[in-house]
Design a protein around this motif. Sequence first.
Motif, short mmCIF file in Angstrom:
data_model
loop_
_atom_site.label_atom_id
_atom_site.label_comp_id
_atom_site.label_asym_id
_atom_site.label_seq_id
_atom_site.Cartn_x
_atom_site.Cartn_y
_atom_site.Cartn_z
N VAL A 63 55.65 -65.97 -60.04
CA VAL A 63 55.43 -67.58 -59.09
C VAL A 63 55.08 -67.46 -57.79
CG1 VAL A 63 56.70 -69.35 -58.50
CG2 VAL A 63 57.17 -68.81 -60.62
N ASP A 64 55.34 -66.44 -57.12
CA ASP A 64 55.01 -66.03 -55.68
C ASP A 64 53.49 -65.72 -55.68
OD1 ASP A 64 57.42 -66.77 -54.75
OD2 ASP A 64 58.14 -64.39 -54.34
N LEU A 65 53.25 -64.75 -56.60
CA LEU A 65 51.74 -64.39 -56.82
C LEU A 65 51.05 -65.71 -57.14
CD1 LEU A 65 49.42 -62.13 -56.63
CD2 LEU A 65 50.20 -61.59 -59.11
N ALA A 66 51.43 -66.41 -58.17
CA ALA A 66 50.57 -67.60 -58.55
C ALA A 66 50.38 -68.44 -57.53
CB ALA A 66 51.14 -68.38 -59.80
N THR B 114 47.72 -67.00 -54.69
CA THR B 114 46.61 -66.91 -55.21
C THR B 114 45.75 -68.33 -55.82
OG1 THR B 114 47.25 -65.97 -57.39
CG2 THR B 114 46.94 -64.58 -55.49
N GLY B 115 46.59 -69.14 -56.29
CA GLY B 115 45.98 -70.17 -57.27
C GLY B 115 45.71 -69.82 -58.66
N SER B 116 46.09 -68.70 -59.15
CA SER B 116 45.71 -68.06 -60.47
C SER B 116 46.88 -68.17 -61.63
CB SER B 116 45.25 -66.75 -60.37
OG SER B 116 44.32 -66.42 -59.24
N SER B 117 46.43 -68.14 -62.69
CA SER B 117 47.50 -68.03 -63.87
C SER B 117 47.91 -66.45 -63.58
CB SER B 117 46.87 -68.00 -65.17
OG SER B 117 46.62 -69.49 -65.29
N VAL B 118 49.17 -66.17 -64.11
CA VAL B 118 49.62 -64.71 -64.07
C VAL B 118 50.30 -64.56 -65.25
CG1 VAL B 118 51.18 -63.24 -62.51
CG2 VAL B 118 49.98 -65.00 -61.62
N ILE B 119 49.89 -63.30 -65.88
CA ILE B 119 50.48 -62.73 -66.99
C ILE B 119 51.23 -61.38 -66.67
CG2 ILE B 119 50.21 -61.79 -69.22
CD1 ILE B 119 47.81 -63.49 -69.32
N ALA B 120 52.56 -61.17 -67.05
CA ALA B 120 53.27 -60.02 -66.98
C ALA B 120 52.90 -58.92 -67.94
CB ALA B 120 54.76 -60.27 -67.27
N THR B 121 52.55 -57.86 -67.24
CA THR B 121 52.31 -56.66 -68.05
C THR B 121 52.90 -55.25 -67.75
OG1 THR B 121 50.41 -56.11 -66.50
CG2 THR B 121 49.78 -57.53 -68.14
N GLN B 122 52.84 -54.38 -68.60
CA GLN B 122 53.52 -52.92 -68.45
C GLN B 122 52.70 -51.91 -69.39
OE1 GLN B 122 57.67 -52.97 -69.75
NE2 GLN B 122 56.92 -52.21 -71.74
N VAL B 123 52.57 -50.83 -68.87
CA VAL B 123 51.87 -49.67 -69.44
C VAL B 123 52.77 -49.27 -70.68
CG1 VAL B 123 51.03 -47.25 -69.15
CG2 VAL B 123 50.78 -48.90 -67.13
N SER C 76 48.02 -72.07 -66.19
CA SER C 76 47.40 -73.47 -65.64
C SER C 76 47.49 -74.46 -66.97
CB SER C 76 45.96 -73.20 -65.59
OG SER C 76 45.12 -74.39 -65.58
N PRO C 77 47.78 -75.67 -66.72
CA PRO C 77 47.57 -76.65 -67.73
C PRO C 77 46.37 -76.82 -68.37
CG PRO C 77 47.52 -77.65 -65.62
CD PRO C 77 47.86 -76.25 -65.24
N ARG C 78 45.36 -76.05 -68.04
CA ARG C 78 43.94 -76.01 -68.67
C ARG C 78 44.19 -75.07 -70.13
NH1 ARG C 78 39.97 -77.99 -70.96
NH2 ARG C 78 38.44 -76.60 -71.21
N ILE C 79 45.38 -74.56 -70.26
CA ILE C 79 45.81 -73.82 -71.60
C ILE C 79 45.93 -74.68 -72.53
CG2 ILE C 79 48.16 -73.63 -71.17
CD1 ILE C 79 45.73 -70.64 -72.06
N PHE C 80 46.25 -76.04 -72.38
CA PHE C 80 46.63 -76.79 -73.53
C PHE C 80 45.42 -77.31 -74.35
CE2 PHE C 80 50.62 -77.99 -71.01
CZ PHE C 80 51.49 -77.33 -71.83
N VAL D 4 42.66 -65.19 -64.19
CA VAL D 4 43.99 -64.85 -64.72
C VAL D 4 44.62 -63.38 -64.33
CG1 VAL D 4 45.56 -64.70 -66.56
CG2 VAL D 4 43.58 -66.35 -66.60
N LEU D 5 45.39 -63.38 -63.65
CA LEU D 5 45.83 -61.96 -63.03
C LEU D 5 46.90 -61.36 -64.06
CD1 LEU D 5 46.44 -62.98 -59.38
CD2 LEU D 5 44.36 -61.72 -60.37
#
Length: 299
Positions: free
Chosen positions: A149-152, A155-164, A213-217, A246-247
């Motif tokens: 949430v802090d990152l979003a 930056t104003g971007s959508s954010v997705i959690a990732t891991q290697v 982003s709500p644009r996803i709907f 999207v980050l």
Amino acid sequence: MTQRIRKAVFPVAGLGTRFLPATKTVPKEMLPIVDRPLIQYAVDEAVEAGCDTLIFVTNRYKHAVADYFDKAYELEQKLEKAGKHELLEVVRNVIPAGVRAVFVTQTEALGLGHAVLCARPVVGDEPFAVLLPDDLIWNRGPGALAQMVDLAQATGSSVIATQVVPKEQTSSYGIVATSEFQDRAGRITAIVEKPSPEEAPSNLAVVGRYVLSPRIFPLLEATAPGRGGEIQLTDAISALLAEDEVLAYRFQGTRFDCGTHIGLIEATIRHALDHELLSEAAQGFMRDALSELGVLDVQ
């Protein structure tokens, strides 16, 4: 996406067949990790991140999740009468004051993307979070969603959690390709649902936390059924990439896949070892058990 993230969506309509027969009557989200059900950890993470509206997308048969978050009048009266005020506060605070729970029914099991779309009437036209309770993320500092949430908001971007993940496991995840990766975040250039190791664009896997982003709907509404005849959230995110940044975010913390038996066991052990009252006893039991198995030589 400078708007505050107020709403969190929890897709909890799955049948949990891996955990049968336990999940014949107990939803997998209600399976305990030490002294709290799995869903409580995801809810606590969302509340910590500032969410005050919790949207549970469930099916018509799963009453236990709604019952858990409802007020238990008889139990509260008995605890109060018995003077068990500490337990009373535990029961009353499964959701803090000022936070509301909303339940939405997913009438057909049409995939994660469809489950998220079912929450649209409650979310409205604002950015929101999605948390998959199967993914329990443990961290002594800020939770994974609070980090995202802090990152979003910065930056104003959508954010997705990732891991290697190991290359041979890419077929179990959505996999992203990124550019301009700095520190813990990078712009997603492509996302593929469960590619083979030979076709995977990387070994950076999506795990169960999203700020969208709500644009996803409208993109979900336009998404045709994909793998398994389901509406895939991954496909709508792929379409979103053409419009917005999207980050991918490599969160701080340890993720336990509690949709598997070993993941549930690992999470239970980790939380027992970190528990204020149980840690010492848990360590002692583990040493004794490993010694009996001949794995640990205790002098």
